[in-house]
Enzyme design. Structure first.
Site, PDB file in Angstrom:
ATOM      1  N   HIS A  30       0.831  -1.207   0.000  1.00 62.60           N
ATOM      2  CA  HIS A  30       0.000   0.000   0.000  1.00 62.60           C
ATOM      3  C   HIS A  30       0.872   1.267   0.000  1.00 62.60           C
ATOM      4  O   HIS A  30       0.595   2.245  -0.697  1.00 62.60           O
ATOM      5  CB  HIS A  30      -0.922  -0.045   1.221  1.00 62.60           C
ATOM      6  CG  HIS A  30      -1.703   1.199   1.449  1.00 62.60           C
ATOM      7  ND1 HIS A  30      -1.360   2.127   2.408  1.00 62.60           N
ATOM      8  CD2 HIS A  30      -2.796   1.690   0.827  1.00 62.60           C
ATOM      9  CE1 HIS A  30      -2.218   3.124   2.380  1.00 62.60           C
ATOM     10  NE2 HIS A  30      -3.106   2.900   1.435  1.00 62.60           N
ATOM     11  N   GLU A  76       2.206   1.813  -3.393  1.00 62.22           N
ATOM     12  CA  GLU A  76       1.152   2.397  -4.241  1.00 62.22           C
ATOM     13  C   GLU A  76       1.133   3.926  -4.079  1.00 62.22           C
ATOM     14  O   GLU A  76       1.156   4.664  -5.063  1.00 62.22           O
ATOM     15  CB  GLU A  76      -0.209   1.795  -3.839  1.00 62.22           C
ATOM     16  CG  GLU A  76      -1.421   2.418  -4.505  1.00 62.22           C
ATOM     17  CD  GLU A  76      -2.501   2.819  -3.513  1.00 62.22           C
ATOM     18  OE1 GLU A  76      -2.718   4.039  -3.346  1.00 62.22           O
ATOM     19  OE2 GLU A  76      -3.118   1.930  -2.881  1.00 62.22           O
ATOM     20  N   HIS A  77       1.136   4.400  -2.818  1.00 58.86           N
ATOM     21  CA  HIS A  77       1.146   5.857  -2.588  1.00 58.86           C
ATOM     22  C   HIS A  77       2.378   6.499  -3.222  1.00 58.86           C
ATOM     23  O   HIS A  77       2.283   7.534  -3.885  1.00 58.86           O
ATOM     24  CB  HIS A  77       1.186   6.145  -1.077  1.00 58.86           C
ATOM     25  CG  HIS A  77      -0.168   6.228  -0.441  1.00 58.86           C
ATOM     26  ND1 HIS A  77      -0.570   7.307   0.289  1.00 58.86           N
ATOM     27  CD2 HIS A  77      -1.203   5.347  -0.428  1.00 58.86           C
ATOM     28  CE1 HIS A  77      -1.805   7.106   0.746  1.00 58.86           C
ATOM     29  NE2 HIS A  77      -2.207   5.911   0.320  1.00 58.86           N
ATOM     30  N   GLU A  79      -4.497   7.786   7.654  1.00 56.56           N
ATOM     31  CA  GLU A  79      -5.393   6.829   6.986  1.00 56.56           C
ATOM     32  C   GLU A  79      -5.657   5.647   7.924  1.00 56.56           C
ATOM     33  O   GLU A  79      -6.795   5.183   8.067  1.00 56.56           O
ATOM     34  CB  GLU A  79      -4.750   6.359   5.668  1.00 56.56           C
ATOM     35  CG  GLU A  79      -5.688   5.531   4.792  1.00 56.56           C
ATOM     36  CD  GLU A  79      -5.060   5.150   3.441  1.00 56.56           C
ATOM     37  OE1 GLU A  79      -3.912   5.539   3.166  1.00 56.56           O
ATOM     38  OE2 GLU A  79      -5.742   4.440   2.680  1.00 56.56           O
TER      39      GLU A  79
END
Lengths: 431, 418
Positions: A67, A70-71, A142
């Site tokens: 993840h 991905e960012h 998040e």
């Protein structure tokens, strides 16, 4: 070579090819649409935390790396992908699941530039210690947001029960502790391992010209060098080291008004290979719909008695390396709901055998839903699971459903439920 | 077209989609706050059962028979106008292996759920009423479980001076308990006979087909009313603050501003661009500065309700950063007020808005809601006009709009642990 797949009933033609570098490309022209939607997916997600690299070295990375990666692919040395797509007027986004990372855009203009840039920003990583450190604050927020989300906590409570020793039990974004350990070296290692063209696919759907789009993609890819890998990424592992050694129960208190409860059932066998896996998935979906769906006897009884409302729900997850079912509801009478769910699981075969009429209606229902989903470019592209169901699309689902019999469904459900590896997760109000 | 007084039909013929979609919307102005909650309960009652489909399961099986038609009711608010909506999406039988009468059957279904409720002796049948009332009670009580939603509701209660506007669109718990099965039947009759009705149909259908299918519905003429649409309130010189402590991991900071721009004025285009630039997208000042540059939040965004003339900012942050976030948000607005806007960024924002606008025309449900909005507002904007008007927005227009926005309320859900 470009393969052509026609679906006369749905008036659709899908084109598929595998490029020299191994990238799978799916193209579905929809001439009536203004928009084109493209999604590039890597067969790599949050559960892929252990692997053997090209030097045969065992690598173990912190939870949340996929993840994080991905960012960070959005940010380059001198530009940001959001900005570039912004200049073209396109919308861009990305998401990470347990087994996949997807980067997508939708646009009504500048398609060639958008496609080239999608391929470039995903295939040209730039990570620096400064930008990696800055991202930890954003992802930390998040994670905090999900910490306060009771449905998410209920779900991960269940995964922690069913898969106590597997990375599946940790939040896709990781924890504040695990992301603190991530640095640019780790990101490069995972990038080089998993972002190989042969481990990726591109799906383009919408109002585009087939020849132009294919040429754009082929030219872009032919001009790029990729690190040669002797072997394919090993993503065939079946998760569930714990087997039936699960945790049967978890309860967490949160700032909620109404209790939430979830029953989870763990799939103990790997799903069948290739297209048989699609049949297996649809049969399970149908069976679960008959047992727990909105027209099931169970739901009707619980609803009439005021035990559950329409928050009652079930979900089947079939992904690379695992599958499981969860059934959940928000209710003050969670013990009664759990009891009735258990009793339905126990009597599943009997209930299904008596569901002839409901089964025929369920097939109509599913077919109609698959056709409705074909209105949405996003549903078509996101519903594609690559190798998992041997390149099946929504159109294959719609074709397949028409051929399934009730006895197939009963057999598959019986096989799935037989080991009886079942757990309960609850979120209760702070008293 | 008006098919009878107070009943309007809009047809959107298209072969682009594999479905036909029908929206039937009942709209009215409301004076009594209890009616907001009552209409949500009414939408639930009519969605789940009817005279000939007496249980929720009967409705579900009927929808399966209609090839999994997606049906639901909802409530909506456009400024002072409140809507109860029935929407159904059903496959076009051209994509089925057999021929059917699915369109006629779909209208028959809508006729059943809208016009044959389970009302006996002037009230909704007791057990049906009790179940739906209890479900709505549980739903309203658990709305606060979503902390972002809770912060938004509290912010609105703080911002609005009008009691009706303070209440969420779906209503509120305290108004529910006193509603009786008898009152609900009265609310139902009022809606059916007095509300303005808008019917919108999109798909591969002709006017003839729709008109003949509608004949089965016992629609009656009602006085044509021009509904009072826009809610506005004057600026207050005092900013209201409210802090609430809760045991949460992420704190929520929301700011509400008055933004007096008329929904039918030319300025509405500048207001849309202003909002997008302020916090409406990933290219916005809030996203770039609160999130990307200062790493203070995962989400930091603005939104705008033109019918209520309210602009608001939502952020999810750590408690100790509250003052800093208020500062950074204030700085962004001040930049816009001074017209300190890079032409390149403005161009990107406009390009992205135009792209989304065109992309939305690929959605059948967007077509339906646009047709409904046109009918309610009386404002028809063609795609060409919309794009030209957005393109024409200049830095000075945005600065002018930004100067109209005045902070009125700050709500903070504080997750501080001590």
């Amino acid at each position: 070579m470009l393969q052509k797949y026609t679906y006369p009933q749905f008036k659709e033609v899908l084109y598929r090819t595998t490029l020299a570098n191994g990238l799978t490309v799916n193209l579905l022209p929809r001439p009536d649409f203004h928009k084109t939607y493209a999604v590039m997916t890597t067969n790599y997600g949050s559960i892929d935390t252990k692997f053997t690299d090209s030097q045969e070295k065992q690598v173990d990375v912190p939870a949340g790396t996929a993840h994080f990666l991905e960012h960070k692919l959005f940010e380059k040395e001198d530009h940001d992908a959001f900005d570039v797509f912004g200049k073209y007027g396109a919308d861009v986004n990305a998401f990470t699941s347990f087994t996949k990372t997807s980067f997508l855009f939708s646009t009504t203009g500048n398609l060639t530039k958008c496609l080239e840039f999608l391929l470039d920003f995903v295939q040209e990583p730039y990570f620096s210690s400064e930008t990696v450190e800055k991202e930890k604050g954003i992802i930390g927020e998040e994670i905090s947001m999900y910490d306060d989300d009771p449905d998410w906590q209920l779900f991960f409570g269940m995964l922690g029960n069913l898969y106590p020793h597997d990375p599946l039990s940790v939040d896709i974004a990781g924890t504040k502790e695990t992301i603190a350990q991530i640095d640019s070296e780790i990101l490069y290692a995972c990038y080089n391992e998993f972002y190989q063209p042969a481990n990726m696919d591109l799906f383009v759907v919408g109002g585009f010209n087939l020849a132009d789009v294919l040429e754009t993609i082929e030219t872009n890819q032919a001009n790029k060098q990729f690190i040669e890998r002797s072997s394919m990424v090993d993503t065939t592992t079946f998760l569930g080291d714990s087997g039936d050694n699960i945790l049967p129960f978890v309860e967490k208190k949160m700032a909620v008004m109404r209790p939430k409860s979830m029953i989870g059932i763990k799939g103990m066998e790997p799903v069948p290979a290739k297209r048989t896996s699609l049949k297996y998935k649809i049969e399970l979906e149908l069976g679960l719909y008959l047992l727990f769906g909105e027209s099931s006897i169970l739901f009707q009884e619980l609803y009439q008695k005021g035990i559950v409302d329409d928050s009652f729900n079930y979900e089947l997850s079939v992904e690379r390396g695992f599958h499981f079912v969860v059934i959940s509801g928000d209710t003050t009478y969670y013990e009664k709901m759990e009891h009735e769910i258990f009793s339905t699981i126990k009597n599943a075969e009997q209930i299904l055998a008596n569901s002839k009429r409901e089964f025929e209606l369920a097939k109509k229902e599913f077919l109609g839903q698959y056709i409705q989903a074909q209105n949405s470019l996003e549903s078509i592209a996101n519903g594609y699971e690559g190798r998992l169901f041997e390149h099946a699309t929504l159109f294959d689902y719609a074709e397949q459903i028409q051929k399934i019999s009730l006895s197939d469904v009963t057999d598959t459900v019986a096989l799935f439920l037989k080991p009886g590896v079942i757990s309960t997760s609850r979120i209760l109000p702070i008293t | 077209m008006e098919i009878m007084d107070g009943v309007n039909l809009t047809l959107k013929p298209t072969k682009k989609y594999k479905t036909n979609q029908i929206l039937i919307s009942f709209t009215t102005n409301i004076k009594n706050q209890k009616e907001i909650t009552a209409r949500t309960l009414l939408a639930d009652l009519l969605e789940t059962t009817s005279l000939h489909l007496p249980t929720q399961r009967d409705v579900a099986l009927k929808l399966s028979e209609l090839y999994g038609a997606s049906f639901g009711t909802s409530v909506s608010r456009y400024g002072n106008v409140y809507g109860v909506n029935f929407i159904i999406n059903v496959v076009n039988d051209e994509y089925l292996a057999e021929t059917t009468e699915i369109l006629e059957d779909t209208f028959a279904f809508l006729n059943e759920v809208i016009f044959s409720p389970q009302i006996k002796d002037g009230e909704f049948v007791a057990d049906i009423f009790q179940i739906q009332k209890q479900n709505l009670q549980a739903f309203l009580a658990s709305l606060d479980d979503n902390k972002q939603g809770k912060a938004l509701t509290r912010m609105n209660a703080l911002y609005f001076r009008d009691h009706l506007q303070q209440i969420p669109t779906v209503g509120q718990l305290e108004d529910l308990s006193s509603i009786t099965a008898n009152q609900m039947a009265q609310y139902y009759h009022k809606m059916i006979t007095e509300d303005q009705i808008n019917i919108v149909v999109s798909g591969d259908v002709t006017k003839q087909q729709v008109k003949s299918a509608l004949k089965i519905m016992p629609l009656v003429a009602r006085s044509h009313k021009q509904l009072d649409l826009v809610y506005s309130q004057p600026d207050s010189t005092v900013v209201k603050y409210s802090d609430e402590r809760e045991n949460v991991s992420q704190s929520k900071l929301n700011l509400a501003y008055n933004l007096p721009v008329d929904h039918d004025s030319q300025d509405r285009f500048a207001a849309m661009v202003f909002n997008e630039l302020f916090g409406g997208s990933a290219l916005s000042l809030l996203f770039q500065n609160v999130r990307e540059k200062n790493s203070l939040a995962y989400y930091a965004e603005s939104d705008y309700d033109i019918f209520r003339q309210e602009l608001w900012v939502q952020t999810g942050i750590q408690s100790e950063n509250k003052e800093k976030v208020i500062d950074v948000v204030g700085q962004q607005l001040s930049q816009l007020r001074q017209g300190k806007i890079k032409q390149e960024q403005l161009d990107k924002i406009k390009a992205s808005m135009i792209n989304s606008y065109i992309a939305r025309s690929d959605s059948q449900s967007v077509d339906l809601s646009k047709a409904l909005a046109t009918s309610l507002t009386g404002v028809l904007t063609t795609p060409k006009q919309w794009i030209a008007n957005i393109t024409a927005v200049q830095v000075k227009d945005i600065a002018r709009i930004a100067n109209l926005a005045h902070l009125q309320a700050v709500y903070f859900l504080d997750g501080r642990q001590d």
